[in-house]
Scaffold this active site. Structure first.
Site, PDB file in Angstrom:
ATOM      1  N   GLY A  21       0.772  -1.233   0.000  1.00  0.00           N
ATOM      2  CA  GLY A  21       0.000   0.000   0.000  1.00  0.00           C
ATOM      3  C   GLY A  21       0.805   1.285   0.000  1.00  0.00           C
TER       4      GLY A  21
ATOM      5  N   GLY B  27       2.622   2.427  -2.622  1.00  0.00           N
ATOM      6  CA  GLY B  27       2.683   3.034  -3.952  1.00  0.00           C
ATOM      7  C   GLY B  27       3.730   2.427  -4.860  1.00  0.00           C
ATOM      8  N   LYS B  28       4.132   1.181  -4.582  1.00  0.00           N
ATOM      9  CA  LYS B  28       5.131   0.528  -5.441  1.00  0.00           C
ATOM     10  C   LYS B  28       4.665   0.447  -6.890  1.00  0.00           C
ATOM     11  CE  LYS B  28       5.148  -3.354  -3.224  1.00  0.00           C
ATOM     12  NZ  LYS B  28       4.180  -3.047  -2.157  1.00  0.00           N
ATOM     13  N   THR B  29       3.417   0.005  -7.057  1.00  0.00           N
ATOM     14  CA  THR B  29       2.912  -0.179  -8.417  1.00  0.00           C
ATOM     15  C   THR B  29       2.823   1.157  -9.148  1.00  0.00           C
ATOM     16  OG1 THR B  29       1.677  -2.152  -7.774  1.00  0.00           O
ATOM     17  CG2 THR B  29       0.983  -1.051  -9.792  1.00  0.00           C
ATOM     18  N   SER B  30       2.353   2.202  -8.476  1.00  0.00           N
ATOM     19  CA  SER B  30       2.236   3.524  -9.112  1.00  0.00           C
ATOM     20  C   SER B  30       3.599   4.016  -9.578  1.00  0.00           C
ATOM     21  CB  SER B  30       1.623   4.536  -8.142  1.00  0.00           C
ATOM     22  OG  SER B  30       0.314   4.168  -7.794  1.00  0.00           O
TER      23      SER B  30
ATOM     24  N   ASP C 225       3.690  -9.908  -7.979  1.00  0.00           N
ATOM     25  CA  ASP C 225       2.718  -9.911  -6.879  1.00  0.00           C
ATOM     26  C   ASP C 225       1.531 -10.797  -7.260  1.00  0.00           C
ATOM     27  OD1 ASP C 225       0.940  -9.409  -4.846  1.00  0.00           O
ATOM     28  OD2 ASP C 225       1.153  -7.230  -4.909  1.00  0.00           O
TER      29      ASP C 225
ATOM     30  N   THR D  47      -8.963   1.010  -6.445  1.00  0.00           N
ATOM     31  CA  THR D  47      -8.123  -0.182  -6.615  1.00  0.00           C
ATOM     32  C   THR D  47      -8.159  -1.101  -5.388  1.00  0.00           C
ATOM     33  OG1 THR D  47      -6.698   0.951  -8.200  1.00  0.00           O
ATOM     34  CG2 THR D  47      -5.783  -0.986  -7.118  1.00  0.00           C
TER      35      THR D  47
END
Length: 587
Positions: free
Chosen positions: A16, A18-21, A43, A508
């Site tokens: 949560g 913000g790795k993906t962003s 993931d 999300t």
């Protein structure tokens, strides 16, 4: 972020943050520069598709609007199936159908899924078949505990194969792995080469998140992975000096930035602001690394920010419902994606039940456990609250000792050595954690057991092990089915097990919790309730335009959860005190 990048970029950190962003924004920026970029999610609960707003599957495919950006999800289930096929194929036409069936059943556990996922992951690091196709390969990784496990595997399997030429029965014939032995060595070399690989530790300006990043940094260094950067996402800057909530949030962020843990203090660092919009789609992803575009979108978003206060039943009311019927025992599990608040929810439920006189065990299956971070904020915990942690390393040693005492007692020296070698397999850890998980479930027949689970992907792998064990018990037991109660059956018992899905009031996280709910339902496990954490819309009289915009966007999400997804819905307001746990308990 930088003017030049290494070939391989890893984005890792607590769930949560913000790795993906940030991984997606970096991929888009490089693709805009005409670089050919491959973005890979490791993931099991990947949300690349939501963030990039393009189709992302288990095969490499180009972005629909940005043709130099390619994506793929490494699916544990698909990888495991392909791995099983590789093991079985040489047996076709040689072994009997019964023998092949037995091998397939033996390869159905979580340890097979783990090594298969790693085999797929390692292919991209060694560049087999793709090395000349892409300028940069970016890994959007699972939450920290899962990622560290993945990065430990090259050395673990290399050592195991070196010392155990007989092979590992839990993953099939060792020949299926030995062919990759040189690959593992190359993976280790590539990960340790600072000219090839960079690790981005992503954090929020929060104590637990920074602590997790510091722990990750040290664990990566122990693996010889030294080339690290620190990215702090979601730093809030108040726009309205008259909003006391905004001022408290901003002060807390500044305080945490001034108290960065020592292992992170010397790393190159960059911060990113908390934005009044979800970073979804190419334009908003570009804005994350482009301040001019970001300012333009912020002005568009806050131009119309009506305040919306939304009422949801509280955590106290959730605990009231768990006590209905004068219950004094049962299993309560908090589940969800990393970073949504599973741990603080589990700790609060456990403390409230204990304060009401119940005997309670609070435990966690999360490798990155943070229960004590919250409990340490109290002057004292209730006397009838017992706190444990299912520590994978500790449980593995206990399991090995138990098996050696039980099975090894009657063996000769050579056979004992062979048994001990077999137990050094990295798969043993999965089995050991499952046994500890089962023991905790069993104890819920005589007390409340509140279990804080690992982030979604890791939890699903644990449930997969539980289901495999259930099938084996039913197949081999001489007892009739109605006299058997496996951990899997306990989780399916709605009266005994209360599964609480924790989410944030954002698109999300809501979708990811809904996907988890569908996975659970397919396994015959029905969630009891949803718990929505960090609700700004529960706070009265917000004045700051960024907070007002984020609060106003929550209403539609909460309404969808209440009307379409959950049987029961409860909420936790956005907490603004430094010691959030006492604040939550006192509400």
């Amino acid at each position: 972020m930088e003017h030049s990048y290494t070939k391989y970029l890893f984005f890792t950190g607590k769930g949560g943050v913000g790795k993906t962003s940030l991984a997606c924004a970096t991929a888009v920026q490089l693709a805009d520069q005409a670089k050919k970029v491959l973005l890979i999610s490791t993931d099991p609960a990947s949300n690349l598709e939501d963030v990039l707003q393009t189709s992302v599957g288990e095969q490499i495919q180009a972005h629909q609007q940005l043709p130099t950006l390619f994506t793929i999800n490494i699916s544990p289930d698909v990888s495991a199936e392909e791995y099983r096929d590789r093991v079985i194929q040489p047996m076709m036409g040689v072994a009997s159908e019964m023998e092949i069936k037995q091998v397939k059943e033996g390869l159905s556990g979580a340890c097979t899924t783990e090594i298969a996922s790693f085999d797929e992951f390692s292919r991209f690091i060694t560049g087999e078949g793709i090395d000349d196709l892409y300028d940069v390969v970016i890994f959007d990784t699972a939450p920290t505990g899962h990622t560290i496990r993945l990065l430990e595997l090259p050395s673990a399997w290399d050592d195991f194969l070196e010392n155990n030429p007989g092979g590992a029965s839990c993953i099939g014939p060792s020949s299926a792995l030995k062919s990759s032995k040189e690959r593992y060595k190359k993976v280790i070399q590539s990960l340790r080469d600072p000219q090839l690989t960079t690790f981005y530790l992503v954090s929020r300006p929060e104590k637990s998140s920074l602590k997790e990043a510091a722990k990750t940094s040290m664990e990566l260094r122990e693996l010889g992975l030294e080339n690290q950067r620190l990215l702090i996402n979601g730093v809030f800057k108040a726009l309205n000096p008259m909003d006391p909530v905004a001022q408290r949030i901003a002060l807390l962020a500044d305080k945490q930035l001034q108290e960065i843990p020592m292992p992170l203090a010397n790393l190159p660092m960059k911060t990113y602001p908390l934005l009044p919009y979800n970073v979804l789609g190419l334009r908003k992803l570009r804005s994350l690394l482009d301040e001019t575009l970001q300012s333009q979108i912020v002005l568009e978003e806050i131009a119309s920010s009506p305040h919306a206060q939304y009422h949801i039943e509280s955590l106290k009311e959730l605990v009231n419902s768990l006590e209905q019927g004068q219950r004094t025992s049962g299993l309560i599990m908090t589940m969800g994606k990393g970073g949504v608040g599973k741990t603080i929810a589990a700790a609060t439920i456990a403390c409230l039940l204990a304060e009401r006189g119940h005997k309670v065990l609070l435990t966690t299956t999360d490798p990155a456990a943070h229960i004590n971070d919250f409990l340490s904020q109290l002057d004292q915990i209730p006397a009838n609250l017992q706190v444990e942690r299912i520590d994978p390393k500790v449980e593995t040693q206990l399991y090995i000792h138990k098996i050696m005492a039980q099975k090894g007692a009657k063996l000769g020296a050579n056979e004992r050595n062979l048994l001990l070698e077999d137990l050094q397999s990295p798969c043993t850890e999965e089995v050991a954690v499952f046994h500890a998980f089962s023991k905790a479930i069993h104890s819920a027949s005589r007390q409340f057991v509140v279990m804080d689970t690992a982030p979604t992907g890791h939890t699903l792998l644990l449930l997969d092990t539980t289901g495999s064990y259930h099938k084996e018990v039913l197949k081999h037991s001489s007892l009739s089915a109605d006299k058997i109660r496996t951990p899997y059956m306990a989780l399916q018992d709605k009266e005994f097990a209360k599964i609480i899905l924790v989410a944030l009031p954002e698109t999300t996280p809501m979708r990811e919790a809904a996907a988890l709910q569908e996975d659970l339902r397919r396994a015959g496990i029905e969630p009891y309730a949803w718990l929505i954490n960090q609700c700004l819309s529960a706070l009265p009289e917000l004045k700051d335009p960024i907070l007002k915009k984020r609060a106003s966007a929550e209403g539609a999400i909460i309404e969808q959860i209440q009307t379409k997804l959950a049987h029961r819905t409860f909420g936790i307001p956005y907490l603004t005190e430094e010691l959030v746990f006492p604040e939550l308990l006192s509400m």
